[in-house]
Scaffold this motif. Sequence first.
Motif, PDB file in Angstrom:
ATOM      1  N   PRO A   1      -9.686  -0.649   1.665  1.00  0.00           N
ATOM      2  CA  PRO A   1      -9.743  -0.787   3.131  1.00  0.00           C
ATOM      3  C   PRO A   1      -9.714   0.568   3.822  1.00  0.00           C
ATOM      4  CG  PRO A   1      -7.567  -1.383   2.277  1.00  0.00           C
ATOM      5  CD  PRO A   1      -8.449  -1.208   1.086  1.00  0.00           C
ATOM      6  N   ARG A   2      -9.961   0.568   5.115  1.00  0.00           N
ATOM      7  CA  ARG A   2     -10.069   1.815   5.871  1.00  0.00           C
ATOM      8  C   ARG A   2      -8.760   2.599   5.879  1.00  0.00           C
ATOM      9  NH1 ARG A   2     -14.244   2.473   9.478  1.00  0.00           N
ATOM     10  NH2 ARG A   2     -12.853   3.645  10.847  1.00  0.00           N
ATOM     11  N   TRP A   3      -7.625   1.902   5.844  1.00  0.00           N
ATOM     12  CA  TRP A   3      -6.341   2.596   5.923  1.00  0.00           C
ATOM     13  C   TRP A   3      -5.966   3.280   4.611  1.00  0.00           C
ATOM     14  CZ3 TRP A   3      -3.001   0.834   2.289  1.00  0.00           C
ATOM     15  CH2 TRP A   3      -3.159  -0.477   1.835  1.00  0.00           C
ATOM     16  N   TYR A   4      -6.704   3.018   3.544  1.00  0.00           N
ATOM     17  CA  TYR A   4      -6.362   3.580   2.244  1.00  0.00           C
ATOM     18  C   TYR A   4      -7.263   4.778   1.946  1.00  0.00           C
ATOM     19  CZ  TYR A   4      -4.873   3.761  -2.611  1.00  0.00           C
ATOM     20  OH  TYR A   4      -4.337   4.174  -3.801  1.00  0.00           O
ATOM     21  N   MET A   5      -6.684   5.991   1.947  1.00  0.00           N
ATOM     22  CA  MET A   5      -7.478   7.190   1.715  1.00  0.00           C
ATOM     23  C   MET A   5      -7.810   7.384   0.248  1.00  0.00           C
ATOM     24  SD  MET A   5      -5.868  10.014   4.362  1.00  0.00           S
ATOM     25  CE  MET A   5      -7.030  11.256   3.757  1.00  0.00           C
ATOM     26  N   GLY A   6      -6.847   7.112  -0.629  1.00  0.00           N
ATOM     27  CA  GLY A   6      -7.089   7.271  -2.057  1.00  0.00           C
ATOM     28  C   GLY A   6      -5.885   7.848  -2.784  1.00  0.00           C
ATOM     29  N   ILE A   7      -6.152   8.521  -3.908  1.00  0.00           N
ATOM     30  CA  ILE A   7      -5.111   9.029  -4.796  1.00  0.00           C
ATOM     31  C   ILE A   7      -5.026  10.557  -4.692  1.00  0.00           C
ATOM     32  CG2 ILE A   7      -4.380   9.257  -7.198  1.00  0.00           C
ATOM     33  CD1 ILE A   7      -4.051   6.475  -6.231  1.00  0.00           C
TER      34      ILE A   7
END
Length: 239
Positions: free
Chosen positions: A129-135
């Motif tokens: 989703p949009r709120w999740y930038m990554g690792i």
Amino acid sequence: MADKKMAQLATPDAAIASYLDELLHTATSSAQVQEPEQVQPAPEPKTETRTRVREKPAEIVKPAEIVTSEPAPVIEKAPPEPPTRPDWSHGPFECLIFTVAGLQLAVPLVLLGAIHRIEEEIRPIPGSPRWYMGIRPDRDHNLRVVDTAEWIMAGRVPAGARDNYRFVIRLDDSDWGLACDDVAQSFTLKPDEVRWRTARSKRPWLAGTVIDHMCALIDVRTMAHLLVRAEREHHLDLS
């Protein structure tokens, strides 16, 4: 005139004030909606005075009993008891303010895991989703980075907000971190300097609002719990 109003809303101060006002009035606005519904049954006595003219009101009284039994489920759907305040909020505590898209947020230092500078590109996760930038890879463990503006201000995020992120604030000992623009110095906060929330039906991550600093105080453990639940609901592949 419309252009002048839009220009006023576009200023950072106006946006922050509007957002904080909405947070503070979330619980009170929901309480005001429930009160008028209980005043409406007033006209029912008119039907009772008409049925007394006839000698067979028994069949009409039974429907009246059915109507009075309907409000019972409404009482059962009452909101649960408000949660207790965080254990760190019963005495003076150190707090750290950080900035996200022009909005100031605060976290208690006792639950601040670490502050990492964004020096390398955060590895995105396909289909997230949009709120999740990554690792954010690290020697000890990989940190899941949240686009904080998208998470707490969905629909109001200014364009290019993600380009200004320079730090990641780790939430306690969890695997989650909040991306932010800047980090300010810490300060001591007294419990009576916070407008604490007693209802958490909306934005349960919001513990209260520090009026003097114009910032929202984050309930760190609740925030981490919500992120874990959102991760499961979206079936994110974080391997």
